[in-house]
Structures are given as C-alpha cells and as structure tokens.
Design an enzyme around this catalytic site. Structure first.
Site, short mmCIF file in Angstrom:
data_model
loop_
_atom_site.label_atom_id
_atom_site.label_comp_id
_atom_site.label_asym_id
_atom_site.label_seq_id
_atom_site.Cartn_x
_atom_site.Cartn_y
_atom_site.Cartn_z
N SER A 185 47.60 -6.63 36.20
CA SER A 185 47.13 -8.47 36.11
C SER A 185 46.41 -8.29 34.26
O SER A 185 46.32 -7.23 34.20
CB SER A 185 45.56 -8.64 37.05
OG SER A 185 44.81 -10.02 35.75
N TYR A 209 36.76 -7.00 38.34
CA TYR A 209 37.75 -7.17 39.56
C TYR A 209 39.22 -6.73 37.51
O TYR A 209 39.82 -5.57 38.27
CB TYR A 209 38.03 -9.19 39.16
CG TYR A 209 39.55 -8.96 39.08
CD1 TYR A 209 40.48 -8.98 40.67
CD2 TYR A 209 40.12 -9.26 38.27
CE1 TYR A 209 41.81 -9.32 40.63
CE2 TYR A 209 41.85 -9.83 38.61
CZ TYR A 209 42.39 -10.12 39.78
OH TYR A 209 43.63 -10.26 39.90
N1 NAP Z 1 46.53 -15.45 41.43
C1 NAP Z 1 46.59 -15.55 39.84
O1 NAP Z 1 45.71 -16.49 39.16
C2 NAP Z 1 46.96 -13.98 39.84
C3 NAP Z 1 46.49 -13.55 38.01
C4 NAP Z 1 46.78 -11.49 37.84
C5 NAP Z 1 47.04 -11.47 38.78
N2 NAP Z 1 47.07 -11.59 40.15
C6 NAP Z 1 47.99 -10.72 41.41
O2 NAP Z 1 48.60 -11.07 42.11
C7 NAP Z 1 48.62 -10.54 43.84
C8 NAP Z 1 48.85 -11.51 44.21
O3 NAP Z 1 47.71 -12.91 44.31
P1 NAP Z 1 47.59 -14.48 44.76
O4 NAP Z 1 48.48 -14.78 43.44
O5 NAP Z 1 49.28 -14.06 45.12
O6 NAP Z 1 47.25 -14.41 45.54
P2 NAP Z 1 47.01 -14.58 47.45
O7 NAP Z 1 47.79 -15.73 47.96
O8 NAP Z 1 45.49 -14.65 47.28
O9 NAP Z 1 47.38 -13.00 47.61
C9 NAP Z 1 46.76 -12.05 47.71
C10 NAP Z 1 46.77 -10.96 49.34
O10 NAP Z 1 46.19 -10.08 49.79
C11 NAP Z 1 46.20 -10.27 50.99
N3 NAP Z 1 44.82 -8.76 50.48
C12 NAP Z 1 43.84 -8.61 49.78
N4 NAP Z 1 43.43 -7.72 50.36
C13 NAP Z 1 43.59 -7.29 51.31
C14 NAP Z 1 43.28 -6.23 52.28
N5 NAP Z 1 42.55 -5.22 52.08
N6 NAP Z 1 44.17 -5.67 53.30
C15 NAP Z 1 45.65 -6.33 53.49
N7 NAP Z 1 46.08 -7.32 52.41
C16 NAP Z 1 45.18 -8.00 51.51
C17 NAP Z 1 45.58 -11.41 51.45
O11 NAP Z 1 45.08 -11.59 52.50
P3 NAP Z 1 44.92 -12.57 53.41
O12 NAP Z 1 45.51 -13.95 53.12
O13 NAP Z 1 44.57 -11.91 54.95
O14 NAP Z 1 43.70 -12.74 52.44
C18 NAP Z 1 47.08 -11.95 50.97
O15 NAP Z 1 47.82 -11.97 51.32
C19 NAP Z 1 46.94 -10.15 43.47
O16 NAP Z 1 46.90 -8.64 43.46
C20 NAP Z 1 46.69 -10.69 42.66
O17 NAP Z 1 44.70 -9.10 41.81
C21 NAP Z 1 46.86 -12.92 40.95
#
Ligand code: NAP
Ligand code: FAD
Lengths: 437, 246
Positions: free
Chosen positions: B138, B151
């Site tokens: 990120s 984070y």
């Molecule tokens: N959205 C943003 O603005 C943003 C910005 C920068 C980076 N990111 C990164 O992008 C990646 C994807 O996130 P997203 O934005 O797509 O959000 P998201 O849809 O909430 O996805 C996060 C996923 O990670 C899973 N997860 C979290 N902890 C876990 C664990 N211990 N074991 C198994 N699964 C786990 C969650 O599962 P559950 O559904 O079961 O909770 C969820 O499916 C993440 O690494 C996040 O840090 C996001």
C-alpha cells in the site's frame, strides 16, 4: 463512500449509501431497519432521473457492489445474477457466448435490479415487450417476510408487483434472466429522414413489422413550421460473426460546471448540425454499443446541465390521438423555447407486461430533457401534463420529478395493490409524493 | 490459460483481477477464511469463463496452515503461473495505541503472515523456476501517518521484504510485483470518509495490476497519480511532517 443522487440531479437530495458487498448483508440491513423502525430504499446505479431512486429517509441500500454471477447456463442462455450487476457487465460476458439482452434501455449502466424495478423497455418493445417479461425468478428480501423466492408460479402476486415495483416490494438480491441468441454483435442499421410527424407515423407503421429495433430522433428546436422533422433508425441484429463484446471506452465529465453548458444557442447549432449530418442513408453495420448506448460514451454527461440539474419528460400516448397530441406537445415545447437537444420517439407495442405499474402501453412514447429552470419549467410541465391527460396518456415514474398525485393515481390505478404489497420499511420520495400528497 | 493462486480470494481488488483472468479461461485456487464468500466468488468466476475454480479455507493468521494449503495448491494446479497475495484488514488505529496485544495481532495480520507466506511461496516458485508473485502492499507503507501507522508499518515491512525477495528470486526467473494502491472503494475502506476524486474503483486497479504483470513491472502505484503524490509526501522533512495531521 460519497453521497448518491439521481441522474437528473433534481431534486437535489444527497443519499447516504449503505453499500452491500455480499448477499447476506441485505437481510442484515433489513433487520436493522425493521428493528429501529427506520425506512430506506434499494438503490442501483442511479440512472433514474427523478426521485424514484431517492429514499424518503435519504438512506439507501447501495446495491451496485453486488455484481456476481450466481449461475450461468450458456447453453440455454439462462443466467442468475446479483441485482447490482449492470447490463453492460452482463453483456461483456454474454456476447462472447452468443447471447444478448432481450430488452435493453438506452443505457448499459443500469443495474439488473433497477431494470426490473422500473420494468424498463427498449427500442424493441413492439416485439419483446418489457424487461420483466424475460425474468424467470427473483430472490427478494423483505424486512417482514425475510427471503422470498418468487417467480410467475411461486408468490406470483409479489413477483408481478416487483416488476415495475419501484423498489418498494422488497430488495431484489438476485434475478434469473432469459437471454436472446445472437449471431453477431453488429446491428444492421437503416436511417430514414422524415419531415413531419405524419411521415414519422407512416414510416413507423411500415417498418415496425419489419425490424426489431425502431426509434426516432426529433429536432425540437426546428422552426415551428418544420416541427416534427427528424431521423428514423431501424435496426436488427446482423446474422454474421463476429460476436465480440466492445470495451467500454468512455470520457468522463470530471466536474459540474457552475453554469449549464447548454443554452438555446449552442443547442440550436448542435441540432442543425446533427440533422445536416443525418439524412437518409443506405443500410450499414454499426457496433451494438454505438446503436444502443450512444450516450454512455460520455460518463456523467448529466453534469453538463450544471448545478441545478435537469428533468426528463417522458410520456406515452395511446394510438388514437397520438399524432395530434405529440404534435401539440412538440409545438408547445418549441413555443416555450425550453426543450433541449433531441427528443426521442418510440412506438410501444401491445405486448402486456405482468408488472403492476409498468409504464408502456400501446401507443407512442416521447422523451426529452429540460434544463431545470424553476418556475418556467414547472409552468411548461403543467401544460404538457394537460395534453397528456387529455389524450389518455401517462408519464414514466423512472423519469419523473414532477407529476401530480392525482395524475399518477389516475394513470396507474393498480397503485393501491402495490401499496398493499409494499415492504413497510421501504419508501421513496417519489412514492411519498404521488401517493401521500 | 493461466494457473492462478489468490490468497485473500474474496477481496474486492482480487475479485476484480480474477474476473479479468476468468475471461481468459484461467484455472484458480482461491484461499480465504470465509467458506460462504469463497463459494460465491468461485461461482462467479466459473460463470465468467474460468475453466476450474478450487477453494481452500484458511485464516492466514494460522501460520501452521500455510504449508498444507500450498501443498494442496501444487497438487491441484501443478504449476503456479501467478500468485496474488491480497488479504489484509484495516486495524483500528486508536485501539492499537491503547492495546499492545491488539497492535501486535494487527501487525501479524497485515505484515508477519504475509512474510511467513511469502517465505514458503518464494521457495516453491524458486524450485518451479518461473511465474509471477504479485503482492498488494500500500502507499500507506511509504510513510507513517498518525491516522494509520500500525497498518502503514506492516505494509512497509511487506514492501521491504518484497524488494529483497525479488532480488533473490530474480535469479530463478521468478518475477515479483509490489502493488501500491491508493484509496480504493472496497469493503475495507467502507467506513472511511475518503476524498471522492482520489477514490478508485477496484476494476480500474485490477486493469493496472494485470498490465503491470504482463510488462513484468517491479512496483506499481495504482492509479498512477499516487506516484507523484507519494514522491511529494516522502520529500517533506520529518520536522514539518510531524505537524501535518494526515
Ligand atoms: N482498499 C484500499 O483502499 C486499499 C489501499 C491499499 C492497499 N489495499 C490492500 O489491498 C488488499 C485487498 O483489500 P481490499 O481493498 O480488496 O479489501 P477487502 O475486499 O476487504 O479484502 C480484504 C480481504 O482479505 C481477507 N482477509 C483479511 N485477513 C485475513 C486473514 N487473516 N485470513 C484470510 N483472509 C483474510 C478478507 O477476508 P474476509 O472477507 O473474510 O474478512 C478480505 O477478503 C489488502 O491487502 C489491502 O491492505 C487496499
Ligand atoms: C441515458 C439513459 C437512457 C435510458 N433509456 C431508457 C430506456 O430506453 N427505457 C427505459 O425504460 N428506461 C431508460 N432509462 C432509465 C433507466 O433504465 C431506469 O431508470 C433504470 O431503472 C435505472 O437503473 P438503476 O440500476 O440505475 O436504478 P436506480 O435509478 O438506482 O433505481 C431505480 C429504481 O429501482 C429500484 N431498485 C434499484 N435496485 C434495486 C434492487 N436491487 N431491488 C429493488 N429495487 C431496486 C430503486 O429503488 C428505484 O426505485 C434511461 C436512463 C438513462 C440515464
């Protein structure tokens, strides 16, 4: 998340979204509303112009992230999808497999849930009827009954009320749709110029039986003597490959300009140019997206009307008096110098919809946009409403922000049946306006 | 046709990528902790054209489960062409400040479990001698901000770990892409008030990720404007940065 609004940006009433990412969240939110006696409304992609997608509480269940396929039988063309999937996303997958939507509105950015809730129609209403005729089943979540699987045979009353149910009969979580086969993603297009309404009706009578898709653009800024001139487009699915989805390439209007970019001068120039370029032309092939969704190329084009927004006026007039009434509508609009760009004329066929409040009826539908100008717009609409009422026509709730409760209740007598089936926790500003006032 | 392993297979960003891969008739192994969500995601990909979708239920915090998951993946997919590491969660920063146990758990969920996973996965890919690993870090890992530095520091650890691992795996022809998204409209950011103009949709980010993988890029800022934004943010001297409440 940002607040949401309606496509016409009028009335201005920012909606607080509760986004739904997983199907199970719908029931959870329903329970939350029920338990604290709050109300809300499902919201698709906000492609309705008026206040039918605005909650009376300003709190909406934002369905757009729910966009998964649940099941797809590409042999039979039967798909079950989550309600937030846009028609464009569905086409992106189905076209490559030789399937198209049996009915599509003029935007592919509407969601499946929204298309059902307004029982939308397309340029082929005389052949295929409304969207609702091609829905085999709906997974509905109600705050009082929980999950209801409804179809023409199970919970039929609720199923029919949900087609064109304006989001009031429950939240559509998923729907099963029957697609139509195509051999090509191209449209065979014929373009014919007409000089007045009489010619339009003659052409339309002749071509409706021969072509699946018919629509006409009318120049509503033409001099009064030439009112009713326009271009008739008749299209059919081509019968030869390739069958290829087209990438969605768009240009976005990034900000809302402080004043409308359209005024009578720019509009008249545009219209004249359009009609000079669009004479009668021999048959040719056009990509499906250019034919069905010309406006989608300019994302958020509604912003060009500026901060006050705009209204669309869409009515359907039964065949009997159609020519006269449409002529009167166009002349009135011309005299008031208010209408914008182009008006769309479409024939509605006599294929009935199972929906209780579906808009189309046998006749002619006229639609055009008006920049929002307060009192001036209101007064003009009063006159137009009068013409429509006298001709036995009615207005389209999906486009409406002004019709009177009396007109609505007279034109849609089944409204009380819908009110009886309404989920007590769902209420729109539209419904409040036309049934309670 | 690609064989694709997605860790955090129900993430919105990962799903958007997977939909693009499904159109190219890929085979998938989706790993996540919620069976219901995994099943719904798998059905979606299947309908969109995936040739095969397998799922594996695993909480990534269970480090002992990593080995079995990777073993099963290898059995089912044979070769892994692309591994996307996408799981993550946004910790409650004020809670991290009050409760060191919570802080450590949050650091584990976003940092240590990724490092543990990449250690095994890296070795596997090294033996395989090819393929790509894409890790979602990120822009938050570029500089600690008072509003989310727990984070941020976990993501910083991931980014640094990735750059070291990349240099090692490079010799075995394994490509590693570090993805640095800005604000993306997903369940993770749902409750936050983010500036609308900077908020990207997951499908936009997914297209960037696929194209960066194809071009074998090393680091991706997505959308692109985060590269100049982060350049500015990183150039602010610490004595001034501490006064900005970002
Ligand atoms: N959205 C943003 O603005 C943003 C910005 C920068 C980076 N990111 C990164 O992008 C990646 C994807 O996130 P997203 O934005 O797509 O959000 P998201 O849809 O909430 O996805 C996060 C996923 O990670 C899973 N997860 C979290 N902890 C876990 C664990 N211990 N074991 C198994 N699964 C786990 C969650 O599962 P559950 O559904 O079961 O909770 C969820 O499916 C993440 O690494 C996040 O840090 C996001
Ligand atoms: C350029 C353009 C061209 C158009 N052309 C046509 C046309 O040719 N024919 C036509 O019929 N219409 C047309 N429309 C109107 C448009 O198709 C409808 O307003 C459609 O319903 C919009 O869908 P949406 O997903 O954006 O729904 P929204 O506008 O967000 O909501 C519309 C209604 O559906 C309800 N709703 C949304 N999702 C759900 C759900 N999951 N469950 C229950 N209720 C739900 C809402 O409560 C609301 O009452 C056009 C609109 C535009 C902008």
């Amino acid at each position: 998340m940002k607040t949401l609004g309606s496509w016409g940006r009028y009335p201005y009433s920012p909606q607080q979204p509760i986004p739904c990412h997983w199907r199970q969240q719908v029931a959870e939110q329903g329970l939350a509303w029920r338990d604290c006696q709050a109300v809300g409304l499902p919201y698709g992609n906000g492609r309705s112009y008026g206040d039918s997608c605005l909650a009376s509480s300003d709190q909406v269940l934002y369905m757009r992230p729910l966009a998964r396929f649940i099941e797809a039988d590409w042999q039979q063309g039967l798909v079950t999808v989550e309600a937030g999937m846009t028609l464009g996303e569905l086409l992106q997958c189905s076209i490559a497999k030789g399937w198209f939507l049996p009915v599509t509105p003029g935007t592919r950015l509407a969601t499946v849930g929204g298309a059902i809730a307004n029982d939308v129609h397309g340029k082929n209403h005389h052949v295929q009827g409304t969207f609702g005729r091609h829905v085999d089943g709906i997974e509905l979540v109600r705050t009082d009954l929980g999950l209801v699987q409804c179809s023409p045979t199970a919970h039929a009353e609720l199923f029919n009320a949900t087609l064109g149910g304006l989001g009031l009969t429950g939240v559509i979580v998923a729907a099963t749709l029957r697609l139509r086969r195509i051999a090509s993603s191209k449209i065979r297009l014929q373009q014919i110029r007409f000089d007045n309404l009489r010619e339009y009706f003659a052409i339309s009578r002749e071509l409706d039986i021969r072509h699946e898709y018919n629509v006409a653009w009318v120049d509503c800024l033409a001099p009064l003597s030439q009112i009713g001139r326009g271009v008739f487009l008749a299209g059919d699915h081509h019968d030869q490959a390739p069958c290829k989805p087209r990438p969605v390439t768009t240009v976005r209007i990034p900000i809302t300009p402080p004043i409308p970019l359209f005024n009578q001068l720019t509009l008249r120039a545009l219209n004249s140019l359009y009609f000079r370029c669009k004479g009668t032309r021999p048959e040719r092939l056009q990509d499906y997206d250019a034919f069905f969704y010309p406006l989608d190329r300019l994302l958020e084009w509604n912003r060009i009307y500026g901060p006050w927004g705009f209204q669309q006026y869409q009515c359907v007039i039964p065949h009997g008096d159609a020519e006269e009434a449409v002529g009167e509508l166009l002349a009135t609009i011309r005299r008031h110098n208010e209408g914008s760009f182009l008006a769309v004329l479409k024939n509605c066929g006599d294929m009935p919809s199972p929906g209780l409040l579906s808009f189309p009826m046998p006749g002619v539908s006229l639609a055009l946009d008006f920049p929002q100008r307060g009192e001036r717009t209101r007064k003009l609409f009063l006159i137009l409403d009068h013409i429509v009422r006298d001709a036995g026509g009615r207005l389209y709730p999906a486009k409406d922000a002004h019709m009177s409760g009396d007109d609505f209740r007279a034109a849609y007598p089944a409204w009380e049946r819908l009110e009886n089936l309404r989920d007590p926790a769902l209420l729109s500003q539209f419904w409040q306006r036309v049934t309670l006032q | 046709m690609n064989n694709i392993l997605i860790i955090g297979g129900t993430s919105a960003i990962a799903t958007a990528c997977a939909r693009l891969w499904a159109e190219q008739h890929s085979r998938f192994m989706l790993v996540g902790r919620n069976a219901e969500k995994l099943q719904q995601t798998a059905a979606d990909l299947q309908a969109r054209g995936a040739t095969e979708v397998q799922t594996h239920i695993l909480d990534l915090d269970d480090l002992d489960g990593h080995a079995a998951m990777l073993e099963r993946t290898q059995q089912l997919l044979q070769r892994i062409d692309i591994a996307l590491v996408a799981h993550g969660s946004l910790p409650d920063q004020p809670m991290c400040e009050r409760d060191p146990d919570y802080a450590v758990r949050a650091f584990t969920s976003n940092g240590l479990n990724v490092i543990a996973l990449l250690t095994r996965l890296g070795n596997l890919m090294e033996v395989q001698g090819g393929g790509s690993i894409a890790v979602i870090s990120s822009v938050a890992g570029e500089r600690g901000r008072p509003s989310n530095y727990l984070y941020g520091s976990a993501k910083a650890a991931v980014s640094v770990f990735c750059s070291g691992l990349r240099a090692r795996l490079f010799k075995s022809n394994v490509h590693l892409l570090t993805i640095k998204p800005g604000f993306v409209d997903t369940p993770m950011t749902q409750g936050l008030a983010l500036p609308g103009l900077l908020l990207a949709q997951p499908d936009r980010v997914a297209r960037d990720i696929l194209s960066a993988l194809q071009k074998r890029r090393l680091t991706l800022y997505t959308p692109w404007f985060w590269a100049p934004i982060m350049a500015v943010i990183k150039s602010i001297p610490e004595f001034a940065f501490k006064r900005l409440s970002l």
